[in-house]
Each structure stands twice: as structure tokens, then as C-alpha cells.
Design a protein around this motif. Structure first.
Motif, PDB file in Angstrom:
ATOM      1  N   ARG A 161      16.630 -20.793   3.311  1.00 28.58           N
ATOM      2  CA  ARG A 161      15.975 -19.692   2.617  1.00 28.58           C
ATOM      3  C   ARG A 161      16.482 -19.608   1.181  1.00 28.58           C
ATOM      4  NH1 ARG A 161      17.424 -14.732   6.168  1.00 28.58           N
ATOM      5  NH2 ARG A 161      19.359 -15.874   6.275  1.00 28.58           N
ATOM      6  N   ASN A 162      15.617 -19.254   0.269  1.00 30.83           N
ATOM      7  CA  ASN A 162      15.984 -19.015  -1.118  1.00 30.83           C
ATOM      8  C   ASN A 162      15.788 -17.532  -1.403  1.00 30.83           C
ATOM      9  OD1 ASN A 162      16.512 -21.722  -1.689  1.00 30.83           O
ATOM     10  ND2 ASN A 162      14.342 -22.133  -2.039  1.00 30.83           N
ATOM     11  N   HIS A 163      16.890 -16.876  -1.759  1.00 30.93           N
ATOM     12  CA  HIS A 163      16.836 -15.443  -2.029  1.00 30.93           C
ATOM     13  C   HIS A 163      16.637 -15.206  -3.518  1.00 30.93           C
ATOM     14  CE1 HIS A 163      18.071 -14.563   2.052  1.00 30.93           C
ATOM     15  NE2 HIS A 163      19.065 -15.433   1.924  1.00 30.93           N
ATOM     16  N   THR A 164      15.909 -14.174  -3.844  1.00 33.87           N
ATOM     17  CA  THR A 164      15.663 -13.836  -5.241  1.00 33.87           C
ATOM     18  C   THR A 164      16.916 -13.211  -5.845  1.00 33.87           C
ATOM     19  OG1 THR A 164      14.890 -11.615  -4.712  1.00 33.87           O
ATOM     20  CG2 THR A 164      13.219 -13.384  -4.748  1.00 33.87           C
ATOM     21  N   PRO A 165      17.069 -13.310  -7.164  1.00 34.34           N
ATOM     22  CA  PRO A 165      18.214 -12.675  -7.818  1.00 34.34           C
ATOM     23  C   PRO A 165      18.262 -11.164  -7.582  1.00 34.34           C
ATOM     24  CG  PRO A 165      17.207 -14.256  -9.301  1.00 34.34           C
ATOM     25  CD  PRO A 165      16.319 -14.160  -8.097  1.00 34.34           C
ATOM     26  N   ALA A 166      17.110 -10.534  -7.488  1.00 32.61           N
ATOM     27  CA  ALA A 166      17.072  -9.091  -7.236  1.00 32.61           C
ATOM     28  C   ALA A 166      17.649  -8.763  -5.853  1.00 32.61           C
ATOM     29  CB  ALA A 166      15.644  -8.582  -7.348  1.00 32.61           C
ATOM     30  N   PHE A 167      17.301  -9.576  -4.865  1.00 33.11           N
ATOM     31  CA  PHE A 167      17.828  -9.373  -3.514  1.00 33.11           C
ATOM     32  C   PHE A 167      19.341  -9.565  -3.492  1.00 33.11           C
ATOM     33  CE2 PHE A 167      19.056 -11.134   0.647  1.00 33.11           C
ATOM     34  CZ  PHE A 167      18.690 -10.084   1.462  1.00 33.11           C
ATOM     35  N   LYS A 168      19.816 -10.625  -4.163  1.00 38.56           N
ATOM     36  CA  LYS A 168      21.257 -10.895  -4.216  1.00 38.56           C
ATOM     37  C   LYS A 168      22.006  -9.740  -4.878  1.00 38.56           C
ATOM     38  CE  LYS A 168      20.643 -15.895  -4.590  1.00 38.56           C
ATOM     39  NZ  LYS A 168      20.863 -17.077  -5.429  1.00 38.56           N
ATOM     40  N   ALA A 169      21.444  -9.211  -5.961  1.00 33.74           N
ATOM     41  CA  ALA A 169      22.069  -8.096  -6.664  1.00 33.74           C
ATOM     42  C   ALA A 169      22.116  -6.853  -5.770  1.00 33.74           C
ATOM     43  CB  ALA A 169      21.325  -7.798  -7.953  1.00 33.74           C
ATOM     44  N   LYS A 170      21.037  -6.620  -5.043  1.00 38.80           N
ATOM     45  CA  LYS A 170      20.971  -5.459  -4.160  1.00 38.80           C
ATOM     46  C   LYS A 170      22.038  -5.560  -3.070  1.00 38.80           C
ATOM     47  CE  LYS A 170      17.814  -3.248  -0.886  1.00 38.80           C
ATOM     48  NZ  LYS A 170      16.492  -3.325  -0.272  1.00 38.80           N
ATOM     49  N   VAL A 171      22.175  -6.728  -2.473  1.00 37.04           N
ATOM     50  CA  VAL A 171      23.168  -6.927  -1.409  1.00 37.04           C
ATOM     51  C   VAL A 171      24.575  -6.797  -1.977  1.00 37.04           C
ATOM     52  CG1 VAL A 171      24.081  -8.596   0.242  1.00 37.04           C
ATOM     53  CG2 VAL A 171      21.619  -8.361  -0.036  1.00 37.04           C
ATOM     54  N   ALA A 172      24.823  -7.404  -3.134  1.00 36.67           N
ATOM     55  CA  ALA A 172      26.155  -7.365  -3.740  1.00 36.67           C
ATOM     56  C   ALA A 172      26.542  -5.939  -4.139  1.00 36.67           C
ATOM     57  CB  ALA A 172      26.206  -8.289  -4.948  1.00 36.67           C
ATOM     58  N   LEU A 173      25.607  -5.198  -4.707  1.00 42.23           N
ATOM     59  CA  LEU A 173      25.897  -3.812  -5.080  1.00 42.23           C
ATOM     60  C   LEU A 173      26.179  -2.944  -3.855  1.00 42.23           C
ATOM     61  CD1 LEU A 173      23.342  -3.201  -7.958  1.00 42.23           C
ATOM     62  CD2 LEU A 173      25.837  -3.240  -8.124  1.00 42.23           C
ATOM     63  N   THR A 174      25.449  -3.191  -2.794  1.00 41.92           N
ATOM     64  CA  THR A 174      25.690  -2.456  -1.555  1.00 41.92           C
ATOM     65  C   THR A 174      27.078  -2.786  -1.009  1.00 41.92           C
ATOM     66  OG1 THR A 174      23.319  -2.592  -1.071  1.00 41.92           O
ATOM     67  CG2 THR A 174      24.746  -1.920   0.726  1.00 41.92           C
ATOM     68  N   ALA A 175      27.478  -4.040  -1.118  1.00 43.95           N
ATOM     69  CA  ALA A 175      28.812  -4.444  -0.650  1.00 43.95           C
ATOM     70  C   ALA A 175      29.906  -3.831  -1.511  1.00 43.95           C
ATOM     71  CB  ALA A 175      28.920  -5.965  -0.662  1.00 43.95           C
TER      72      ALA A 175
END
Length: 102
Positions: free
Chosen positions: A7-21
Motif C-alpha cells: 500500500r502507498n499512503h498519502t502524505p496527508a494520511f501519514k501526517a494525520k497518523v503521526a500527529l495522533t501518535a
């Protein structure tokens, strides 16, 4: 056991997950289950976000102060130096201080 496609995740998705973490309201295991990604991937995205966070505030200033390069002047200087080298090489060959086989 079936193999999962990459799977290739979008930068927006990665940012959302990282900020939540970074918020720390849920554990990595809970976030992994919620977003359907591996906990190690969440940790990597979080570290990537923290490393690049300083660039958000400082990148515009550094690029504005970068000196402009005059390519015409640089090419002229290269030509001048090449001409001097050729002249000096010929003079040294005539004087016998440099071999012709160079």
C-alpha cells in the motif's frame, strides 16, 4: 494466509497518523489497529515528522537569502583561466621546462 499487496499512503494520511501518535492519547497498538498500519511504521512517521518540523518554520528565510549566481561571469572567468593555462603551457614547452608528451 493470503499475501497483502503493498500500500502507498498519502502524505496527508501519514501526517494525520503521526500527529495522533504525538498527542499520546492512545497507545501505538490502538493506533495501529485504528489506522490499519504496523506500529513500527507509526513510530517511523512520528520520528520523520519530529525531524522535519523545524523546516516548516525556517525554510522560507534560508532560501530568500541565498546569493544569486551570475553564470555569464563564471563562464567568462573559466574561459579566461583556460586561456591563461594554454598560454603558460606553451611558454613552458618553449622554455624546455615541460615535456610535450603531456
Amino acid at each position: 494466509m493470503t499475501k497483502r499487496t503493498r500500500r502507498n499512503h498519502t502524505p496527508a494520511f501519514k501526517a494525520k497518523v503521526a500527529l495522533t501518535a504525538i498527542k499520546g492519547e492512545k497507545t501505538l497498538a490502538e493506533l495501529a489497529q485504528l489506522f490499519d498500519v504496523h506500529p513500527n511504521q507509526i513510530t517511523a512517521w512520528k520520528a520523520q515528522l519530529l525531524d522535519g518540523a523545524a523546516g516548516v518554520f525556517g525554510s522560507g528565510v534560508a532560501s530568500a537569502e541565498a546569493p544569486s549566481v551570475d553564470l555569464k561571469a563564471l563562464h567568462a572567468k573559466i574561459g579566461e583561466l583556460a586561456l591563461e593555462n594554454d598560454f603558460l603551457e606553451g611558454a613552458l614547452i618553449k622554455a624546455g621546462m615541460l615535456s610535450v608528451k603531456r
